[in-house]
Motif scaffolding. Structure first.
Motif, PDB file in Angstrom:
ATOM      1  N   HIS A  62      81.061  95.781  30.863  1.00  0.00           N
ATOM      2  CA  HIS A  62      80.550  96.964  31.563  1.00  0.00           C
ATOM      3  C   HIS A  62      79.528  97.638  30.651  1.00  0.00           C
ATOM      4  CE1 HIS A  62      83.803  96.345  34.340  1.00  0.00           C
ATOM      5  NE2 HIS A  62      84.686  96.445  33.362  1.00  0.00           N
ATOM      6  N   ALA A  63      78.314  97.860  31.162  1.00  0.00           N
ATOM      7  CA  ALA A  63      77.250  98.385  30.305  1.00  0.00           C
ATOM      8  C   ALA A  63      76.943  99.845  30.606  1.00  0.00           C
ATOM      9  CB  ALA A  63      75.987  97.545  30.478  1.00  0.00           C
ATOM     10  N   ILE A  64      76.883 100.645  29.543  1.00  0.00           N
ATOM     11  CA  ILE A  64      76.414 102.025  29.632  1.00  0.00           C
ATOM     12  C   ILE A  64      74.986 101.998  29.090  1.00  0.00           C
ATOM     13  CG2 ILE A  64      76.713 104.377  28.751  1.00  0.00           C
ATOM     14  CD1 ILE A  64      79.695 103.429  28.172  1.00  0.00           C
ATOM     15  N   ALA A  65      74.022 102.390  29.933  1.00  0.00           N
ATOM     16  CA  ALA A  65      72.621 102.323  29.514  1.00  0.00           C
ATOM     17  C   ALA A  65      72.197 103.662  28.926  1.00  0.00           C
ATOM     18  CB  ALA A  65      71.737 101.977  30.707  1.00  0.00           C
ATOM     19  N   ILE A  66      71.529 103.633  27.774  1.00  0.00           N
ATOM     20  CA  ILE A  66      70.987 104.858  27.169  1.00  0.00           C
ATOM     21  C   ILE A  66      69.481 104.661  26.969  1.00  0.00           C
ATOM     22  CG2 ILE A  66      71.147 106.489  25.247  1.00  0.00           C
ATOM     23  CD1 ILE A  66      73.945 105.327  24.655  1.00  0.00           C
ATOM     24  N   ASP A  67      68.706 105.539  27.591  1.00  0.00           N
ATOM     25  CA  ASP A  67      67.251 105.523  27.411  1.00  0.00           C
ATOM     26  C   ASP A  67      66.717 106.824  27.991  1.00  0.00           C
ATOM     27  OD1 ASP A  67      64.469 104.702  27.046  1.00  0.00           O
ATOM     28  OD2 ASP A  67      65.215 102.648  26.966  1.00  0.00           O
ATOM     29  N   GLY A  68      65.396 106.952  28.122  1.00  0.00           N
ATOM     30  CA  GLY A  68      64.824 108.213  28.591  1.00  0.00           C
ATOM     31  C   GLY A  68      63.978 108.056  29.843  1.00  0.00           C
ATOM     32  N   GLY A  69      64.129 108.997  30.792  1.00  0.00           N
ATOM     33  CA  GLY A  69      63.246 109.047  31.956  1.00  0.00           C
ATOM     34  C   GLY A  69      63.835 108.411  33.210  1.00  0.00           C
ATOM     35  N   ALA A  70      63.277 108.874  34.348  1.00  0.00           N
ATOM     36  CA  ALA A  70      63.815 108.486  35.651  1.00  0.00           C
ATOM     37  C   ALA A  70      63.485 107.040  36.021  1.00  0.00           C
ATOM     38  CB  ALA A  70      63.279 109.433  36.728  1.00  0.00           C
ATOM     39  N   GLU A  71      62.302 106.579  35.599  1.00  0.00           N
ATOM     40  CA  GLU A  71      61.918 105.206  35.948  1.00  0.00           C
ATOM     41  C   GLU A  71      62.865 104.204  35.274  1.00  0.00           C
ATOM     42  OE1 GLU A  71      57.751 104.259  35.122  1.00  0.00           O
ATOM     43  OE2 GLU A  71      58.252 102.131  35.334  1.00  0.00           O
ATOM     44  N   LYS A  72      63.170 104.472  34.000  1.00  0.00           N
ATOM     45  CA  LYS A  72      64.080 103.581  33.270  1.00  0.00           C
ATOM     46  C   LYS A  72      65.492 103.696  33.854  1.00  0.00           C
ATOM     47  CE  LYS A  72      61.076 103.431  29.321  1.00  0.00           C
ATOM     48  NZ  LYS A  72      60.792 102.867  28.047  1.00  0.00           N
ATOM     49  N   GLU A  73      65.861 104.898  34.291  1.00  0.00           N
ATOM     50  CA  GLU A  73      67.178 105.088  34.911  1.00  0.00           C
ATOM     51  C   GLU A  73      67.321 104.206  36.148  1.00  0.00           C
ATOM     52  OE1 GLU A  73      68.131 109.120  36.076  1.00  0.00           O
ATOM     53  OE2 GLU A  73      70.174 108.499  36.634  1.00  0.00           O
ATOM     54  N   LYS A  74      66.284 104.230  36.990  1.00  0.00           N
ATOM     55  CA  LYS A  74      66.330 103.452  38.229  1.00  0.00           C
ATOM     56  C   LYS A  74      66.499 101.965  37.907  1.00  0.00           C
ATOM     57  CE  LYS A  74      63.582 102.849  42.453  1.00  0.00           C
ATOM     58  NZ  LYS A  74      62.913 101.554  42.288  1.00  0.00           N
ATOM     59  N   MET A  75      65.689 101.488  36.963  1.00  0.00           N
ATOM     60  CA  MET A  75      65.766 100.069  36.609  1.00  0.00           C
ATOM     61  C   MET A  75      67.144  99.722  36.040  1.00  0.00           C
ATOM     62  SD  MET A  75      63.702  97.848  33.789  1.00  0.00           S
ATOM     63  CE  MET A  75      64.828  98.406  32.514  1.00  0.00           C
ATOM     64  N   CYS A  76      67.648 100.550  35.143  1.00  0.00           N
ATOM     65  CA  CYS A  76      68.941 100.244  34.499  1.00  0.00           C
ATOM     66  C   CYS A  76      70.057 100.164  35.530  1.00  0.00           C
ATOM     67  CB  CYS A  76      69.278 101.302  33.450  1.00  0.00           C
ATOM     68  SG  CYS A  76      68.231 101.207  31.980  1.00  0.00           S
ATOM     69  N   LYS A  77      70.024 101.090  36.497  1.00  0.00           N
ATOM     70  CA  LYS A  77      71.085 101.079  37.517  1.00  0.00           C
ATOM     71  C   LYS A  77      70.960  99.835  38.389  1.00  0.00           C
ATOM     72  CE  LYS A  77      72.600 105.774  37.411  1.00  0.00           C
ATOM     73  NZ  LYS A  77      72.372 107.141  37.874  1.00  0.00           N
ATOM     74  N   GLU A  78      69.714  99.461  38.715  1.00  0.00           N
ATOM     75  CA  GLU A  78      69.519  98.242  39.518  1.00  0.00           C
ATOM     76  C   GLU A  78      70.001  97.005  38.771  1.00  0.00           C
ATOM     77  OE1 GLU A  78      65.675  99.935  42.022  1.00  0.00           O
ATOM     78  OE2 GLU A  78      65.336  98.354  40.517  1.00  0.00           O
ATOM     79  N   LEU A  79      69.915  97.056  37.453  1.00  0.00           N
ATOM     80  CA  LEU A  79      70.318  95.892  36.651  1.00  0.00           C
ATOM     81  C   LEU A  79      71.815  95.885  36.353  1.00  0.00           C
ATOM     82  CD1 LEU A  79      67.307  95.581  34.167  1.00  0.00           C
ATOM     83  CD2 LEU A  79      67.838  94.163  36.146  1.00  0.00           C
ATOM     84  N   GLY A  80      72.547  96.849  36.895  1.00  0.00           N
ATOM     85  CA  GLY A  80      74.005  96.775  36.794  1.00  0.00           C
ATOM     86  C   GLY A  80      74.661  97.721  35.813  1.00  0.00           C
ATOM     87  N   ALA A  81      73.901  98.665  35.224  1.00  0.00           N
ATOM     88  CA  ALA A  81      74.543  99.624  34.317  1.00  0.00           C
ATOM     89  C   ALA A  81      75.549 100.465  35.094  1.00  0.00           C
ATOM     90  CB  ALA A  81      73.487 100.529  33.682  1.00  0.00           C
ATOM     91  N   THR A  82      76.728 100.691  34.528  1.00  0.00           N
ATOM     92  CA  THR A  82      77.726 101.518  35.213  1.00  0.00           C
ATOM     93  C   THR A  82      77.333 102.994  35.128  1.00  0.00           C
ATOM     94  OG1 THR A  82      79.046 101.616  33.198  1.00  0.00           O
ATOM     95  CG2 THR A  82      79.626  99.900  34.780  1.00  0.00           C
ATOM     96  N   THR A  83      76.686 103.367  34.033  1.00  0.00           N
ATOM     97  CA  THR A  83      76.277 104.757  33.805  1.00  0.00           C
ATOM     98  C   THR A  83      74.935 104.748  33.096  1.00  0.00           C
ATOM     99  OG1 THR A  83      78.602 105.227  33.301  1.00  0.00           O
ATOM    100  CG2 THR A  83      77.028 106.966  32.786  1.00  0.00           C
ATOM    101  N   TYR A  84      74.115 105.775  33.342  1.00  0.00           N
ATOM    102  CA  TYR A  84      72.871 105.938  32.580  1.00  0.00           C
ATOM    103  C   TYR A  84      72.946 107.278  31.875  1.00  0.00           C
ATOM    104  CZ  TYR A  84      67.821 106.413  31.634  1.00  0.00           C
ATOM    105  OH  TYR A  84      66.592 106.574  31.037  1.00  0.00           O
ATOM    106  N   VAL A  85      72.722 107.290  30.586  1.00  0.00           N
ATOM    107  CA  VAL A  85      72.664 108.545  29.830  1.00  0.00           C
ATOM    108  C   VAL A  85      71.236 108.698  29.330  1.00  0.00           C
ATOM    109  CG1 VAL A  85      73.551 109.842  27.856  1.00  0.00           C
ATOM    110  CG2 VAL A  85      75.094 108.345  29.150  1.00  0.00           C
TER     111      VAL A  85
END
Ligand code: 8ID
Ligand code: ZN
Ligand code: ZN
Length: 352
Positions: free
Chosen positions: A199-222
Motif C-alpha cells: 500500500h503506497a502513501i504518496a508524498i509530493d507537492g501540487g494538485a497535478e501530482k496528486e491526481k496522477m498519484c491517485k490514478e496510479l494507486g496511491a492510497t493517500t496523497y500528502v
C-alpha cells in the motif's frame, strides 16, 4: 558492420558544465570487441541527467558529454566477442554501461558497486543520441513484445525503484511512503509497489501530482507544500497510526531525508535513493536506537533486477504516464524538471 549505419547522427551534447545542451550532428561511434551498438529510438530523461548537466555531485562527468541512460532501441552492430546479443534484438542502455566483471562486487552480482564502473551519460556517452554503445554483458535485454517508448523509463526509474522496494524489505500488505511520488521515479514506484502488493502513501507537492498519484494507486496523497503537519498526516494514513513500514526517499531535496525518521514505523526501513546536491542525512540517535529504525541506500540494480523489472512491465503491471517530445527539445525538458513541473516522465524520440 552493416552498411546501413550512417557515419553521422543527431545528438544532444553538453559542451560546458552548467551550460545548455546543444542539438548537433556527431560521428556514430564504433563498438569495441565486447560491445554492441544500439540504434536508440527513445530515451527517458532522468533527474540524474540534470544533476550531470549542473555538476551537482562529487564525481566529474566527461566533457563533452552525451547524457542519457534510459535508452531503448535495436541492436545494429556488435563486436567479435559478443555471442549472446543478436543484430535486430531490442536492447537498452542503462546507467551501468559496463563494469570490470572481476572485482569482489562484480563477482557477487553487486556490479553497480564496482569501483571501476562505466556510467552511461556520465563517464561514457549515453542515450541522447541515435546510436549508443553498451557493453554486451550489461545492456538490458528487452523482449520483442515490449513497446520501446514505454519501456525506456523502466531502464533507470523502474529498475531503481523496484530494487529500492526490494531493499526496503516491505512485504505484501504493508505500507510504504513514496517521497517524491509525483516525479519520474515516484510514478514508477507507485506502480511497482502496487504490483508487489504494497500500500503506497504518496508524498509530493501540487494538485497535478496528486491526481496522477491517485490514478496510479496511491492510497493517500500528502502534499508537502500545504500539509500543516506532514508527520501526523503520513502516520494517520497507516493502520493504528504507527507509520509506514518503509519509506522510499526519491525527492531531490534534503528536508525529507531528515524528516523520514519521524514518521517511519518502529522497526521500519528508510531507503535513500534520491541524490540532492550537497545533502546530508540526519536522524536522532535516540529514536533510531529505541525504535530500531533501519536507514540505508539503494543504487540502481544488477542485471537480474533489470530482467525482473522489465518482466513486471512486460506482464502489463507497470503503466506509468510519460510524455514524448523530440530529442531536439531536451533542454526544454530540463527547464521544466528544474522547476519540479514534471508529473511522471518525459521520453525523447531520437528521430525528431
Ligand atoms: O540509483 C539511484 N539511487 C538513483 C537512480 C535514478 C535516479 C537515483 N536517482 C535520483 C536522481 O538523481 C534524483 O536525485 O533520484 C532523484 C529523483 O529522480 P527523478 O524521479 O528522475 O526526479 P523528478 O522526476 O524530478 O522527481 C523528483 C520529485 O521530488 C519532488 C518533486 O516535486 C518531484 O516530483 N519533491 C521535491 I524536489 N521535494 C520534495 C519534498 N520535500 C518532493 N517530494 C516530497 N517532498
Ligand atoms: Zn536515472
Ligand atoms: Zn567490478
Amino acid at each position: 558492420m552493416s552498411t546501413d549505419i550512417p557515419t553521422e547522427q543527431w545528438a544532444q551534447v553538453l559542451e560546458q558544465r552548467g551550460g545548455s545542451v546543444v542539438h548537433k550532428k556527431i560521428p556514430v561511434p564504433k563498438p569495441g570487441p565486447d560491445e554492441v551498438l544500439i540504434n536508440i529510438k527513445y530515451s527517458g530523461v532522468c533527474h540524474t541527467d540534470l544533476h550531470a548537466v549542473k555538476g551537482d555531485w562529487p564525481l566529474a562527468t566527461k566533457i563533452p558529454l552525451v547524457g542519457g541512460h534510459e535508452g531503448a532501441g535495436i541492436v545494429v552492430a556488435r563486436g567479435d566477442l559478443v555471442k549472446d546479443v543478436e543484430i535486430g534484438d531490442y536492447a537498452g542502455i542503462k546507467w551501468l554501461n559496463g563494469s570490470c566483471m572481476s572485482c569482489a562486487f562484480c563477482r557477487t552480482a553487486d556490479e553497480p558497486l564496482c569501483p571501476e564502473p562505466d556510467l552511461s551519460g556520465y563517464t561514457v556517452d549515453g542515450s541522447f543520441q541515435q546510436y549508443a554503445i553498451g557493453k554486451a554483458a550489461h545492456v538490458a535485454r528487452i523482449p520483442k513484445d515490449c513497446n520501446l517508448e514505454a519501456i525506456a523509463p523502466v531502464l533507470c526509474a523502474g529498475l531503481t525503484v523496484y530494487k529500492g522496494l526490494k531493499e526496503s524489505g516491505a512485504r505484501p500488505g504493508e505500507f510504504v511512503a513514496i517521497v517524491g511520488a509525483g516525479g519520474g521515479l515516484g510514478s514508477m514506484a507507485l506502480q511497482y509497489a502496487r504490483a508487489m502488493g504494497l500500500h503506497a502513501i504518496a508524498i509530493d507537492g501540487g494538485a497535478e501530482k496528486e491526481k496522477m498519484c491517485k490514478e496510479l494507486g496511491a492510497t493517500t496523497y500528502v502534499d508537502f507544500m500545504t500539509s500543516k503537519n506532514l508527520v501526523e498526516d503520513v502516520k494517520k494514513a497507516t493502520p493504528e497510526g504507527y507509520g509506514p513500514h518503509a519509506v522510499l526517499l526519491l525527492a531531490v531535496s534534503e528536508k525529507p531525508f531528515q524528516q523520514a525518521s519521524e514518521y517511519v514505523r518502529s522497526r521500519g526501513t528508510i531507503v535513500c535513493v534520491g541524490l540532492p546536491a550537497n545533502a546530508f542525512l540526519k536522524a536522532p540517535v535516540f529514536d533510531t536506537v529505541t525504535r530500531m529504525i533501519n536507514i540505508k541506500g539503494s543504487y540502481v540494480g544488477n542485471r537480474q533486477d533489470t530482467a525482473e523489472a522489465i518482466e513486471f512491465y512486460r506482464q502489463g503491471l507497470i503503466k506509468a504516464p510519460y510524455k514524448v517530445v523530440g530529442l531536439s527539445q531536451l533542454q526544454e525538458v530540463f527547464d521544466l524538471m528544474e522547476q519540479n513541473k514534471i508529473s511522471g516522465r518525459y521520453v525523447v524520440d531520437t528521430s525528431k
